[in-house]
Design an enzyme around this catalytic site. Sequence first.
Site, PDB file in Angstrom:
ATOM      1  N   CYS A 154      -4.284  48.897  22.090  1.00  0.00           N
ATOM      2  CA  CYS A 154      -5.258  49.250  21.750  1.00  0.00           C
ATOM      3  C   CYS A 154      -7.321  48.185  20.861  1.00  0.00           C
ATOM      4  CB  CYS A 154      -5.950  50.070  20.427  1.00  0.00           C
ATOM      5  SG  CYS A 154      -4.116  49.533  18.645  1.00  0.00           S
TER       6      CYS A 154
HETATM    7  N1  LIG Z   1      -0.956  55.052  18.006  1.00  0.00           N
HETATM    8  C1  LIG Z   1      -2.033  54.603  18.612  1.00  0.00           C
HETATM    9  O1  LIG Z   1      -3.629  53.907  18.868  1.00  0.00           O
HETATM   10  C2  LIG Z   1      -1.799  53.321  19.901  1.00  0.00           C
HETATM   11  C3  LIG Z   1      -2.244  52.488  20.724  1.00  0.00           C
HETATM   12  C4  LIG Z   1      -1.923  51.919  21.515  1.00  0.00           C
HETATM   13  C5  LIG Z   1      -0.928  51.979  22.093  1.00  0.00           C
HETATM   14  N2  LIG Z   1       0.560  52.115  21.502  1.00  0.00           N
HETATM   15  C6  LIG Z   1       1.529  52.527  21.239  1.00  0.00           C
HETATM   16  O2  LIG Z   1       2.014  53.413  22.023  1.00  0.00           O
HETATM   17  C7  LIG Z   1       3.206  53.800  21.675  1.00  0.00           C
HETATM   18  C8  LIG Z   1       3.725  54.593  20.550  1.00  0.00           C
HETATM   19  O3  LIG Z   1       2.831  55.041  19.139  1.00  0.00           O
HETATM   20  P1  LIG Z   1       1.897  56.664  18.888  1.00  0.00           P
HETATM   21  O4  LIG Z   1       1.343  56.005  17.953  1.00  0.00           O
HETATM   22  O5  LIG Z   1       2.325  57.707  19.650  1.00  0.00           O
HETATM   23  O6  LIG Z   1       3.423  55.909  18.140  1.00  0.00           O
HETATM   24  P2  LIG Z   1       4.723  57.413  17.229  1.00  0.00           P
HETATM   25  O7  LIG Z   1       3.493  58.342  16.571  1.00  0.00           O
HETATM   26  O8  LIG Z   1       5.276  56.622  15.945  1.00  0.00           O
HETATM   27  O9  LIG Z   1       5.383  58.769  18.570  1.00  0.00           O
HETATM   28  C9  LIG Z   1       6.895  57.466  18.780  1.00  0.00           C
HETATM   29  C10 LIG Z   1       7.096  58.046  19.142  1.00  0.00           C
HETATM   30  O10 LIG Z   1       8.763  57.958  19.987  1.00  0.00           O
HETATM   31  C11 LIG Z   1       9.571  59.190  19.306  1.00  0.00           C
HETATM   32  N3  LIG Z   1      10.358  58.279  19.054  1.00  0.00           N
HETATM   33  C12 LIG Z   1      10.747  57.381  17.480  1.00  0.00           C
HETATM   34  N4  LIG Z   1      11.993  55.974  17.111  1.00  0.00           N
HETATM   35  C13 LIG Z   1      12.338  56.882  18.905  1.00  0.00           C
HETATM   36  C14 LIG Z   1      13.305  55.501  19.164  1.00  0.00           C
HETATM   37  N5  LIG Z   1      14.508  54.804  18.550  1.00  0.00           N
HETATM   38  N6  LIG Z   1      14.456  56.022  20.876  1.00  0.00           N
HETATM   39  C15 LIG Z   1      13.331  56.996  21.102  1.00  0.00           C
HETATM   40  N7  LIG Z   1      12.111  57.910  20.653  1.00  0.00           N
HETATM   41  C16 LIG Z   1      11.968  56.964  19.463  1.00  0.00           C
HETATM   42  C17 LIG Z   1       9.326  59.026  18.502  1.00  0.00           C
HETATM   43  O11 LIG Z   1      10.053  60.646  18.293  1.00  0.00           O
HETATM   44  P3  LIG Z   1      10.528  61.619  16.683  1.00  0.00           P
HETATM   45  O12 LIG Z   1       8.512  61.474  16.003  1.00  0.00           O
HETATM   46  O13 LIG Z   1      10.521  62.814  17.334  1.00  0.00           O
HETATM   47  O14 LIG Z   1      10.945  61.036  16.178  1.00  0.00           O
HETATM   48  C18 LIG Z   1       7.976  59.610  18.690  1.00  0.00           C
HETATM   49  O15 LIG Z   1       7.716  60.563  20.288  1.00  0.00           O
HETATM   50  C19 LIG Z   1       4.051  52.782  20.399  1.00  0.00           C
HETATM   51  O16 LIG Z   1       4.805  50.795  21.238  1.00  0.00           O
HETATM   52  C20 LIG Z   1       2.754  52.051  20.088  1.00  0.00           C
HETATM   53  O17 LIG Z   1       2.529  50.757  20.045  1.00  0.00           O
HETATM   54  C21 LIG Z   1      -0.809  53.374  19.863  1.00  0.00           C
END
Ligand SMILES: NC(=O)c1ccc[n+]([C@@H]2O[C@H](COP(=O)([O-])OP(=O)(O)OC[C@H]3O[C@@H](n4cnc5c(N)ncnc54)[C@H](OP(=O)(O)O)[C@@H]3O)[C@@H](O)[C@H]2O)c1
Length: 349
Positions: A154
């Site tokens: 981001c």
């Molecule tokens: N948030 C942002 O603005 C943003 C922007 C750009 C990129 N990103 C990137 O996108 C990715 C996801 O971000 P997010 O914000 O969506 O994170 P999040 O809300 O914490 O969601 C993480 C997801 O991954 C799953 N997960 C967690 N631990 C895991 C494991 N050990 N093995 C397999 N699945 C697992 C979770 O499942 P459960 O909840 O069911 O455990 C959930 O579905 C990250 O790499 C982040 O850096 C995020």
Amino acid sequence: MDRLAVAVVGASGYTGAELLRLLVDHPRVTVAHVTAHRSAGQRLVELFPHLRGRPELEPLVCRAFDADEVAAAAKLAFLALPHGESVPAATALLERGLTVLDLSADFRLRDPDAYEAWYGPHPAKELLGRAVYGLPERHRRELAGARLVAVPGCYPTATILALAPLLDAGLIRADGIVVDAKSGVSGAGRSPTLATHFAEAGEGVRAYKVAEHRHTPEIEQELSLAARAEVTLTFTPHLLPMTRGILATCYALPADPSLPRAAYLDALRARYAGERFVAVVEQPPDTAHVRGGNRVHVGAWLDARAGRVIAMAAIDNLVKGAAGQALQAMNAALGFPEWTGLDAVGPFP
Ligand SMILES: NC(=O)c1ccc[n+]([C@@H]2O[C@H](COP(=O)([O-])OP(=O)(O)OC[C@H]3O[C@@H](n4cnc5c(N)ncnc54)[C@H](OP(=O)(O)O)[C@@H]3O)[C@@H](O)[C@H]2O)c1
């Protein structure tokens, strides 16, 4: 017309939910499979009641990740997993013939040494060279037909879109760049932490990971391509008490201090002419003007007294900074018009 079956791996997180909100209105795809980790077994609409009412999403239950199951259901997968978890999932899905768009940082750095310096050893170095950096405004040609897409971070999206055209045009110097960026708390994901606890984040502003944020090498990689010289910069992210949005304020030294502000604005306008999602603005960009949409507002100013160019960009971190960009990159990879399913105007106020 047949719709392409897609999977969202990590559907129970914030970027997963945002992918689903956008995918359900995409006319060329259908969501066929969703996975979760701790939330495996739960219905998607129970995890995210805002997705209720769409017959395509109502029956979906989050499954634990199983590459064979994903491959049986879908031809393309979005990985919305924490950093480090995408490598094994992507490797297994690529082996099974799927196209993979990864939203984590696992494939964004081309140089394995840079990856190792910031994240530790990469378990599938050979894939780093195969991944296309999924910023369509900069890598549209390489995205066509791509099988593995590293969706940009981001902060890098906002920063690169603000600064790269000025480096392309030789208007700013490659040295001395400082990026001061602010993000809403959804950037940290859905899992609760002390730093994003309402009582601790709700009324203050603070910098974090000063001089050590892992988005630094990603920004440097892409700006070095634009500058055709190595860029080393200072990047300071801040957490703001808002849910969505990123504002990047970037300071650079002008190559020719005698040029007026119009030269920088003209370079942005020339570079972004015809870009559906990028608007060059004369007033300072505001995260409230891009919330919920895949738009970027960029602008440039000259502080002639201090001898600095100031370039700014505002995005929604969950849309242009994550899920929207992933859809835009998918559209580019599959040959659909890039704005397919993404053209909606965000809400205001
Ligand atoms: N948030 C942002 O603005 C943003 C922007 C750009 C990129 N990103 C990137 O996108 C990715 C996801 O971000 P997010 O914000 O969506 O994170 P999040 O809300 O914490 O969601 C993480 C997801 O991954 C799953 N997960 C967690 N631990 C895991 C494991 N050990 N093995 C397999 N699945 C697992 C979770 O499942 P459960 O909840 O069911 O455990 C959930 O579905 C990250 O790499 C982040 O850096 C995020």
